[in-house]
Design a protein around this motif. Structure first.
Motif, mmCIF file in Angstrom:
data_model
loop_
_atom_site.group_PDB
_atom_site.id
_atom_site.type_symbol
_atom_site.label_atom_id
_atom_site.label_comp_id
_atom_site.label_asym_id
_atom_site.label_seq_id
_atom_site.Cartn_x
_atom_site.Cartn_y
_atom_site.Cartn_z
ATOM 1 N N VAL A 180 -3.127 84.681 23.708
ATOM 2 C CA VAL A 180 -2.034 83.707 23.751
ATOM 3 C C VAL A 180 -0.725 84.419 23.392
ATOM 4 O O VAL A 180 0.332 84.159 23.978
ATOM 5 C CB VAL A 180 -2.314 82.547 22.771
ATOM 6 C CG1 VAL A 180 -1.089 81.658 22.622
ATOM 7 C CG2 VAL A 180 -3.510 81.739 23.256
ATOM 8 N N ALA A 181 -0.795 85.334 22.444
ATOM 9 C CA ALA A 181 0.339 86.178 22.052
ATOM 10 C C ALA A 181 -0.232 87.368 21.292
ATOM 11 O O ALA A 181 -1.385 87.338 20.843
ATOM 12 C CB ALA A 181 1.329 85.401 21.190
ATOM 13 N N LYS A 218 4.835 91.470 19.915
ATOM 14 C CA LYS A 218 6.038 91.120 19.167
ATOM 15 C C LYS A 218 5.903 91.793 17.809
ATOM 16 O O LYS A 218 4.907 91.594 17.107
ATOM 17 C CB LYS A 218 6.148 89.607 19.005
ATOM 18 C CG LYS A 218 6.310 88.858 20.325
ATOM 19 C CD LYS A 218 6.471 87.375 20.075
ATOM 20 C CE LYS A 218 6.500 86.614 21.400
ATOM 21 N NZ LYS A 218 7.632 87.031 22.263
ATOM 22 N N VAL A 245 -4.413 84.138 19.291
ATOM 23 C CA VAL A 245 -3.422 85.198 19.076
ATOM 24 C C VAL A 245 -4.113 86.470 18.589
ATOM 25 O O VAL A 245 -5.067 86.414 17.821
ATOM 26 C CB VAL A 245 -2.360 84.741 18.053
ATOM 27 C CG1 VAL A 245 -1.402 85.882 17.714
ATOM 28 C CG2 VAL A 245 -1.594 83.542 18.589
ATOM 29 N N LYS A 412 0.381 83.158 30.339
ATOM 30 C CA LYS A 412 1.696 82.560 30.562
ATOM 31 C C LYS A 412 1.567 81.056 30.328
ATOM 32 O O LYS A 412 1.055 80.315 31.159
ATOM 33 C CB LYS A 412 2.171 82.834 31.998
ATOM 34 C CG LYS A 412 2.334 84.310 32.322
ATOM 35 C CD LYS A 412 3.446 84.943 31.482
ATOM 36 C CE LYS A 412 3.632 86.410 31.860
ATOM 37 N NZ LYS A 412 4.638 87.066 31.005
ATOM 38 N N ASP A 414 3.137 77.544 27.595
ATOM 39 C CA ASP A 414 4.149 77.099 26.632
ATOM 40 C C ASP A 414 3.781 77.580 25.237
ATOM 41 O O ASP A 414 2.610 77.540 24.830
ATOM 42 C CB ASP A 414 4.260 75.572 26.639
ATOM 43 C CG ASP A 414 4.815 75.049 27.951
ATOM 44 O OD1 ASP A 414 5.519 75.838 28.635
ATOM 45 O OD2 ASP A 414 4.551 73.887 28.293
ATOM 46 N N LEU A 415 4.785 78.024 24.497
ATOM 47 C CA LEU A 415 4.548 78.540 23.153
ATOM 48 C C LEU A 415 4.256 77.403 22.181
ATOM 49 O O LEU A 415 4.837 76.324 22.266
ATOM 50 C CB LEU A 415 5.764 79.317 22.668
ATOM 51 C CG LEU A 415 6.082 80.628 23.398
ATOM 52 C CD1 LEU A 415 7.327 81.263 22.805
ATOM 53 C CD2 LEU A 415 4.912 81.599 23.306
ATOM 54 N N SER A 416 3.361 77.673 21.238
ATOM 55 C CA SER A 416 3.104 76.719 20.157
ATOM 56 C C SER A 416 4.315 76.700 19.232
ATOM 57 O O SER A 416 5.131 77.634 19.229
ATOM 58 C CB SER A 416 1.861 77.149 19.385
ATOM 59 O OG SER A 416 2.119 78.365 18.694
ATOM 60 N N LEU A 419 4.611 79.953 17.202
ATOM 61 C CA LEU A 419 5.088 81.129 17.936
ATOM 62 C C LEU A 419 6.560 80.988 18.290
ATOM 63 O O LEU A 419 7.311 81.974 18.275
ATOM 64 C CB LEU A 419 4.251 81.338 19.194
ATOM 65 C CG LEU A 419 2.794 81.745 18.952
ATOM 66 C CD1 LEU A 419 2.018 81.779 20.258
ATOM 67 C CD2 LEU A 419 2.724 83.114 18.269
ATOM 68 N N ASP A 420 6.967 79.771 18.608
ATOM 69 C CA ASP A 420 8.379 79.534 18.925
ATOM 70 C C ASP A 420 9.240 79.831 17.689
ATOM 71 O O ASP A 420 10.309 80.444 17.791
ATOM 72 C CB ASP A 420 8.567 78.090 19.379
ATOM 73 C CG ASP A 420 9.981 77.824 19.858
ATOM 74 O OD1 ASP A 420 10.457 78.593 20.723
ATOM 75 O OD2 ASP A 420 10.613 76.863 19.378
ATOM 76 N N ASN A 423 9.529 83.632 17.208
ATOM 77 C CA ASN A 423 10.487 84.227 18.143
ATOM 78 C C ASN A 423 11.913 84.075 17.640
ATOM 79 O O ASN A 423 12.737 84.987 17.742
ATOM 80 C CB ASN A 423 10.350 83.584 19.523
ATOM 81 C CG ASN A 423 9.138 84.109 20.269
ATOM 82 O OD1 ASN A 423 8.590 85.148 19.917
ATOM 83 N ND2 ASN A 423 8.715 83.398 21.294
#
Length: 537
Positions: A180-181, A218, A245, A412, A414-416, A419-420, A423
């Motif tokens: 997921v990330a 990241k 993740v 790809k 939508d970010l949770s 995670l948003d 960022n």
């Protein structure tokens, strides 16, 4: 020739000559074992011997031919020279690949090439077991399956010596996992308040961080954190490691071993206790609470026990154990260490990087299973370390049940919210704006950037367009430990470590020939990564 037999080594020149006279001029043709040698039609033979096949009987055929192509007389032959090739050790020319992935049912071919005299003999092995009848330099297996997986190598020998090829790790190309990330927290501690400062952690962590960025991570990269700052950074990291993740934690700095591994913060007192450090169970408790798909922890530090004569209180301390509890039985955990229990970890003063990071950087971004990364790091170190450095023995433990790779792709989607938020915390781009020195009637451009990629907590501030003036920087509020640096060679820039909101604005002063002509306040809080406010809270 004064003799009829020559011995020559592979790679050397063989030069033979003969001379004949006559009218018309004679022509020459050299032979080996009664076979004409192409393009060897001069009185002198000059060739490089690069094959054992070039041994044999050499002689030259001399003839006279008219313009019409008629032979005037029967051809003459020189006496023979017998050329023998010297015995030569086996020299590897081509190794089998280090890694090979095959789909089920595919043909599997690996090969090696070696030269020597006598001709080398070949014998292939899988997992150190001899493969019967596999005695050529090419290994061919039809319809590859899981039963053929393993580490292959070839034993090559002749009468002079023997060599072994590198191991070729051959495995099934399994369906790839996706993340997921992918998030990494990297901490480098080298500038200790009460302990020996270190040379390489800052470079080690930066190198690892930049390599992880290249494969889609990241990266939260921080240098010289206090105990509380480390706890805050771990909290941010753990909150982002939600389901699906991949998480990776790398620490370089001072550490010690007391039942478990401890990372020493830069503000640890001279006679420290376990509570003055971050233990591995605390790291896992924070990182695993939200069930990430994969967690890799790497501790690049010593694992020695604090000596009783220097630090007696720590041996009487009752440790606090942090438990980590998962909603599921999470198995996909890798714990890697630059050295094993009760052993030191070395850095070389002559090298920009520490020993472990040097070898880890060779493999951490390769497209291989994560378990293979640490296998190869250990083997690479074992091959190169000598003397006292061999006391450093890397180790790792794992509970991997899926074919994870650090290079796995990212969904790809939508970010949770977690995670948003991350960022936004680590977002940073270079900022440029204008400041005014009203007293002097001057204006200048200020550029705020990262001092060293990928560190988020060292900010560089440059003042431009004041070429004939000296620029000085000051904290408007005193700090416990100096965190503002300026060198004589960089007259119009400074860098600030862990800028904290409570410090207030910076004072920027301009002087001409040693006389101050103006000053202004520079508010940087709106131009630095938000994560700094969180780790300094």
């Amino acid at each position: 020739m004064e003799r009829d037999t020559l011995e020559i080594a592979l790679g050397q020149h063989l030069r033979l000559s003969c001379k004949a006279t006559g009218i018309p001029s004679p022509s020459y043709q050299w032979h080996r074992d009664n076979v004409e040698l192409q393009e060897q039609q001069n009185c002198q033979l000059d060739i490089v011997v690069n094959s054992c096949d070039q041994a044999g009987e050499y002689k030259c055929k001399i003839s006279q031919v008219t313009i019409d192509g008629e032979e005037i007389m029967p051809a003459l032959l020189t006496r023979s020279v017998f050329v023998n090739i010297s015995r030569a050790p086996v020299v590897m020319q081509q190794q089998p690949p280090a890694f090979l992935e095959l789909k089920e049912g595919e043909d599997f071919i690996i090969k090696c090439i070696a030269h020597g005299h006598p001709e080398p003999h070949y014998q292939w092995f899988r997992d150190n077991t001899r493969l019967e009848d596999e005695t050529s330099n090419i290994l061919h297996i039809k319809q590859f399956s899981s039963r053929h997986e393993g580490k292959y190598h070839c034993y090559i020998s002749n009468d002079v010596n023997e060599v072994i090829t590198q191991r070729s790790h051959v495995m099934l190309d399994l369906p790839r996992e996706k993340a997921v990330a992918k998030i990494a927290l990297i901490i480098a501690n080298d500038n200790y308040e009460y302990h020996t400062c270190l040379e390489t952690p800052k470079n080690d962590a930066a190198k690892i961080g930049n390599l992880l960025k290249e494969i889609g991570f990241k990266v939260i990269c921080l240098v010289n954190l206090s105990l509380q700052q480390t706890k805050n950074a771990l909290k941010i990291f753990g909150e982002a490691l939600t389901e699906g993740v991949y998480g990776l934690f790398y620490y370089a700095g001072h550490g010690f071993k007391m039942q478990e591994s401890y990372m020493l913060a830069i503000d640890a007192p001279e006679s420290y206790l376990r509570r003055d450090a971050i233990c591995e169970s605390e790291l896992l408790a924070v990182s695993l609470k939200n069930d990430p798909a994969l967690l890799v922890t790497i501790l690049d530090m010593c694992q020695t026990v604090p000596p009783k004569e220097c630090n007696p209180d720590i041996h009487n301390e009752i440790p606090k154990v942090e438990e980590y509890k998962s909603r599921r039985n999470l198995r996909n955990l890798v714990q890697a260490y630059s050295t094993s229990s009760h052993r030191p970890s070395y850095e070389r003063t002559t090298s920009k990087y520490g020993l472990y990071a040097t070898h880890l950087s060779k493999y951490i971004s390769k497209n291989i299973p994560v378990t293979k990364v640490f296998e190869e790091v250990g083997k690479s170190i074992d091959r190169l370390l000598k003397g006292a450095e061999r006391n450093q023995i890397p180790m790792f433990a794992l509970t991997i049940t899926k074919p994870f790779r650090l290079t796995d792709a990212i969904y790809k989607r939508d970010l949770s919210p977690a995670l948003d938020r991350l960022n936004k915390l680590i977002a940073f781009s270079t900022k440029s704006f204008e400041i005014n020195f009203k007293q002097a009637g001057l204006s200048a451009r200020v550029v705020i950037s990262l001092f060293m990629e990928p560190y988020l907590n060292i900010i560089k501030i440059s003042v431009c367009n004041l070429d004939d003036l000296e620029v000085s920087f000051y904290n408007s509020v005193p700090t416990k430990q100096n965190n503002l640096f300026q060198t004589a060679s960089a007259k119009q820039e400074c860098w600030i470590h862990n800028p904290q909101i409570c410090q207030g604005p910076l004072v920027v002063s301009v002087s001409k020939n040693g006389t101050r002509v103006g000053a202004t306040l520079l508010h940087i809080k709106n131009y630095i990564p938000l994560v700094l406010e969180s780790i300094n809270s």
